[in-house]
Design an enzyme around this catalytic site. Structure first.
Site, PDB file in Angstrom:
ATOM      1  N   SER A  21       0.839  -1.200   0.000  1.00  0.00           N
ATOM      2  CA  SER A  21       0.000   0.000   0.000  1.00  0.00           C
ATOM      3  C   SER A  21       0.872   1.247   0.000  1.00  0.00           C
ATOM      4  O   SER A  21       1.996   1.229  -0.496  1.00  0.00           O
ATOM      5  CB  SER A  21      -0.934  -0.027   1.211  1.00  0.00           C
ATOM      6  OG  SER A  21      -0.194  -0.237   2.393  1.00  0.00           O
ATOM      7  N   LEU A  22       0.343   2.343   0.561  1.00  0.00           N
ATOM      8  CA  LEU A  22       1.026   3.637   0.614  1.00  0.00           C
ATOM      9  C   LEU A  22       1.347   4.162  -0.788  1.00  0.00           C
ATOM     10  O   LEU A  22       2.429   4.684  -1.042  1.00  0.00           O
ATOM     11  CB  LEU A  22       2.303   3.562   1.451  1.00  0.00           C
ATOM     12  CG  LEU A  22       2.124   3.241   2.947  1.00  0.00           C
ATOM     13  CD1 LEU A  22       3.472   3.134   3.631  1.00  0.00           C
ATOM     14  CD2 LEU A  22       1.257   4.276   3.624  1.00  0.00           C
ATOM     15  N   CYS A  23       0.399   3.984  -1.724  1.00  0.00           N
ATOM     16  CA  CYS A  23       0.582   4.509  -3.082  1.00  0.00           C
ATOM     17  C   CYS A  23      -0.660   5.279  -3.520  1.00  0.00           C
ATOM     18  O   CYS A  23      -1.109   5.168  -4.662  1.00  0.00           O
ATOM     19  CB  CYS A  23       0.928   3.400  -4.066  1.00  0.00           C
ATOM     20  SG  CYS A  23      -0.122   1.937  -3.973  1.00  0.00           S
ATOM     21  N   GLY A  24      -1.231   6.047  -2.583  1.00  0.00           N
ATOM     22  CA  GLY A  24      -2.380   6.877  -2.913  1.00  0.00           C
ATOM     23  C   GLY A  24      -3.601   6.048  -3.284  1.00  0.00           C
ATOM     24  O   GLY A  24      -3.884   5.011  -2.673  1.00  0.00           O
TER      25      GLY A  24
END
Length: 322
Positions: free
Chosen positions: A86-89
């Site tokens: 994750s952590l990709c908008g």
């Protein structure tokens, strides 16, 4: 009002988070550069194959193979590209939403159980299983290590199912990488191959920059157009082909190669889009942390000044009373 110790602790916490987001942004930027190089290395093959197919179609428009013949649709396969982390908008959320909308549309039209999902990426696979979809295969490792041979295996498996009639249509759901600041969510027909649409599709990609802001992208695009020259262009291919044994046989060899390329290109586009989205998300998080630190430092200085003033007043008041 929070105490000076609490504000100081929060400043230290935000500083630690900012270091992490800044480091993740630099890592994503480096991975994006490698992903852009992979696309750039694939482009000469794509350009030549496209040129040959266009030349064949121009010389004999009636040529057909099993892979480009339309037929009534009863069962559909969706190849959905997502990331493993994750952590990709909104990268994964947008791909999953498109998958859900597409599955719902086909199930309303064709009935329950008419769609199977081939997820390439852990996030899409987890969501598809959670929603109870008919999930085929586990290709999460392909996202971390893009491999043309595995893409060929997937394309051949889908091609066999299409040739035997188990599938009537295959679609690719992925992000088309245009630039570091622009990734277009795409739903593209994979089988049967629509040659005209595939050969006329959008090939525009900016593989030379990691700049994510729209203003900078526009400036670089205009500057690049001014500097474009004809130096180093490849010599035109001789289109006067002699085809043996016949056009349909040649196309039956070329179209699977085009299918392999389409799947591999979609994978490379999706990987580059993931890194670009993560780079932008981490840059935004770092900017937000900088702004929060500015506000916390201002609050800390105000509270510290207020505490010093209060102590001075207490000292002055005590000396006057004495």
């Amino acid at each position: 009002m929070p105490s000076l110790k609490e504000i100081k602790g929060r400043i230290a916490s935000v500083n630690s988070t900012r270091k992490i987001t800044s480091a993740m942004k630099m890592v994503a930027s480096s991975k994006l550069h490698h992903a852009q190089m992979a696309i750039q290395n694939m482009l000469p093959y794509e350009t030549m194959l496209e040129h040959i197919l266009k030349s064949f179609l121009a010389s004999e428009a009636e040529a057909q193979t099993i892979f480009d013949q339309e037929r009534p649709v009863k069962r559909v396969a969706l190849v959905v590209f997502s990331s493993n982390s994750s952590l990709c908008g909104g990268f994964n959320a947008n791909a999953i939403k498109l998958m859900q909308r597409t599955v719902e549309a086909y199930e309303q039209e064709l009935g329950k159980g008419s769609v199977e999902v081939w997820p390439i990426g852990r996030k899409a696979a987890e969501k598809a299983r959670k929603l109870g979809y008919d999930v085929h295969g586990d290709y999460a490792s392909l996202v971390d290590h893009p491999n043309v041979h595995e893409c060929i295996d997937i394309a051949m498996a889908l091609g066999r199912k299409f040739a035997t009639g188990e599938l009537d249509r295959v679609e690719l759901l992925y992000h088309h990488f245009k630039s570091a600041g622009s990734q277009i969510l795409t739903n593209k027909q994979f089988l049967p191959i629509d040659l005209e649409a595939e050969l006329d599709r959008d090939h525009e990609r900016d593989l030379s920059s990691n700049v994510a802001t729209k203003k900078a992208q526009d400036y670089l695009r205009k500057n690049r157009r001014k500097k474009q020259t004809n130096d180093g262009e490849a010599a035109p291919l001789n289109d006067n082909f002699i085809v043996e044994p016949d056009m349909n046989t040649i196309l039956s060899q070329l179209l699977p190669k085009l299918a392999h390329l389409m799947l591999y290109t979609a994978l490379l586009d999706s990987v580059a889009s993931e890194h670009a989205a993560r780079m932008v998300a981490m840059q935004t998080a770092t900017d937000n942390a900088d702004e929060l630190l500015r506000q916390l430092n201002l609050q800390y200085n105000k509270s510290r000044q207020q505490a010093i003033t209060s102590e001075l007043l207490d000292i002055v008041g005590g000396s006057v009373n004495n």
